[in-house]
Scaffold this motif. Structure first.
Motif, PDB file in Angstrom:
ATOM      1  N   LYS A 140      -1.615  13.835   1.255  1.00 19.99           N
ATOM      2  CA  LYS A 140      -1.583  13.221  -0.058  1.00 19.99           C
ATOM      3  C   LYS A 140      -2.207  11.828  -0.010  1.00 19.99           C
ATOM      4  O   LYS A 140      -2.026  11.086   0.957  1.00 19.99           O
ATOM      5  N   GLN A 141      -2.943  11.471  -1.058  1.00 22.04           N
ATOM      6  CA  GLN A 141      -3.529  10.159  -1.179  1.00 22.04           C
ATOM      7  C   GLN A 141      -3.466   9.723  -2.639  1.00 22.04           C
ATOM      8  O   GLN A 141      -3.522  10.543  -3.566  1.00 22.04           O
ATOM      9  N   ILE A 142      -3.359   8.405  -2.839  1.00 18.82           N
ATOM     10  CA  ILE A 142      -3.278   7.845  -4.186  1.00 18.82           C
ATOM     11  C   ILE A 142      -4.626   7.265  -4.566  1.00 18.82           C
ATOM     12  O   ILE A 142      -5.193   6.436  -3.833  1.00 18.82           O
ATOM     13  N   ASN A 196       2.628  12.342   6.309  1.00 19.87           N
ATOM     14  CA  ASN A 196       1.606  13.290   6.767  1.00 19.87           C
ATOM     15  C   ASN A 196       1.681  13.545   8.261  1.00 19.87           C
ATOM     16  O   ASN A 196       1.200  14.576   8.743  1.00 19.87           O
ATOM     17  N   THR A 221      -2.765   5.981 -11.928  1.00 23.49           N
ATOM     18  CA  THR A 221      -3.206   6.553 -10.656  1.00 23.49           C
ATOM     19  C   THR A 221      -3.281   8.070 -10.751  1.00 23.49           C
ATOM     20  O   THR A 221      -2.760   8.687 -11.685  1.00 23.49           O
ATOM     21  N   ILE A 233      -2.582  11.239  -7.883  1.00 23.43           N
ATOM     22  CA  ILE A 233      -2.218  11.615  -6.524  1.00 23.43           C
ATOM     23  C   ILE A 233      -2.840  12.975  -6.229  1.00 23.43           C
ATOM     24  O   ILE A 233      -2.623  13.941  -6.969  1.00 23.43           O
ATOM     25  N   ALA A 271       0.837  -1.201   0.000  1.00 21.05           N
ATOM     26  CA  ALA A 271       0.000   0.000   0.000  1.00 21.05           C
ATOM     27  C   ALA A 271       0.874   1.254   0.000  1.00 21.05           C
ATOM     28  O   ALA A 271       1.338   1.684   1.058  1.00 21.05           O
ATOM     29  N   ASN A 284       0.023   4.236  -0.079  1.00 24.39           N
ATOM     30  CA  ASN A 284      -0.563   5.261   0.783  1.00 24.39           C
ATOM     31  C   ASN A 284       0.001   5.228   2.195  1.00 24.39           C
ATOM     32  O   ASN A 284      -0.046   6.229   2.908  1.00 24.39           O
ATOM     33  N   HIS A 285       0.543   4.071   2.614  1.00 20.87           N
ATOM     34  CA  HIS A 285       1.143   3.989   3.947  1.00 20.87           C
ATOM     35  C   HIS A 285       2.300   4.977   4.083  1.00 20.87           C
ATOM     36  O   HIS A 285       2.485   5.599   5.136  1.00 20.87           O
ATOM     37  N   PHE A 336       2.637   7.841   2.584  1.00 21.68           N
ATOM     38  CA  PHE A 336       2.073   9.175   2.769  1.00 21.68           C
ATOM     39  C   PHE A 336       1.489   9.345   4.170  1.00 21.68           C
ATOM     40  O   PHE A 336       1.531  10.432   4.744  1.00 21.68           O
ATOM     41  N   HIS A 337       0.957   8.259   4.751  1.00 19.35           N
ATOM     42  CA  HIS A 337       0.413   8.334   6.121  1.00 19.35           C
ATOM     43  C   HIS A 337       1.502   8.777   7.090  1.00 19.35           C
ATOM     44  O   HIS A 337       1.281   9.670   7.920  1.00 19.35           O
TER      45      HIS A 337
END
Length: 271
Positions: free
Chosen positions: A263-265, A211, A249, A251, A202, A204-205, A207-208
């Motif tokens: 940010k999220q994908i 963030n 994708t 972003i 993932a 997005n992890h 970016f987590h």
């Protein structure tokens, strides 16, 4: 003189008799940082983690822990420096949750010694941190997948190693428990100063963690090599994700409560 990295992998290569798994990989990590190892199944992520854990030996290159080659460390010494949270763990025997977490102290007490009151207190503190203290007397075999992962994180915390390695720790979890696991990784890094290497599917992890203002690096792995390595904002982009997963994708920046953006994908279609 520069600061010595907590963990450093230099020009690492591994292969079986006729199969190359990865070649000439380098990475580094220090306390209070996260490294996300991102790639599809079969790209060599787990084998690289096994080499860092000392389970497998490199064919070329070296792995340094606090400047010491891992091959020179005894298993007990490695266990005081590195702990492991597996992708999925299911116990066979109905140990109580607290007993499972206390096992993380075995590196200090030995497997055949009774834990001290100090060991039990450390285990309870770890359970409290992940919100599982109310389950301390529950049989481990009766927990859900998400609860099991939180107990494994608590056991890693009780082990009190500087480096925590996680192999796809959220792959079997629902949305709530995935978020709880990520929140606990943030706590480990920000509050406890741990260095965390997490293999994940993932992106997005990454970016987590970024963030949450954690110093985060990403290694994008494909065909036994890194196609890019750096900060999430620099390497987790639409071009690289297409190379990595063959997925188109987008972003986006999401505004949260008029306070900050994250940010999220968004996956759009396979390419």
């Amino acid at each position: 003189m520069g600061v010595m990295e907590l963990i450093k992998v230099k020009n690492a290569s591994f292969h079986y008799e006729k199969t190359e798994v990865f070649n000439d990989l380098s990475l580094k990590l220090n306390a209070g940082q996260v490294l996300c190892l991102i790639g599809s199944n079969g790209c060599g992520k787990t084998t690289l983690l096994d080499c860092i854990l000392g389970i497998k030996k490199l064919r070329k290159g070296e792995i340094l822990i606090n400047g010491v080659n891992i091959s020179k460390l005894k298993a007990s010494q490695r266990a005081r420096e590195i702990c492991y949270v597996p992708q999925f763990h299911r116990g066979t025997f109905p140990y109580k949750v607290l007993e499972i977490v206390v096992m993380g102290r075995a590196v200090y007490t030995g497997f055949f010694h009774m834990p001290s009151q100090k060991d039990i207190c450390i285990a309870m503190e770890a359970l409290e941190m992940v919100g599982m203290d109310q389950y301390k007397d529950k049989p481990y075999t009766e927990l859900s997948g998400g609860e099991v992962q939180l107990v494994m994180i608590a056991r890693a915390m009780a082990q009190n190693a500087s480096i925590i390695i996680m192999d796809e720790p959220t792959s079997h979890l629902d949305m709530r428990h995935e978020l709880i696991v990520l929140e606990n990784i943030v706590k480990l890094v920000k509050d406890k100063g741990k260095a965390v290497i997490i293999a994940t599917h993932a992106p997005n992890h990454a970016f987590h963690f970024e963030n949450h203002n954690i110093a985060t690096s990403v290694a994008l792995m494909r065909d036994g090599g890194f196609i890019d390595y750096g900060k999430p904002k620099d390497v987790v982009n639409e071009v690289n994700l297409d190379k990595l997963y063959k997925v188109k994708t987008k972003i986006v920046d999401v505004e949260v409560d008029n306070c900050y953006t994250m940010k999220q994908i968004l996956p759009l279609k396979s390419s």
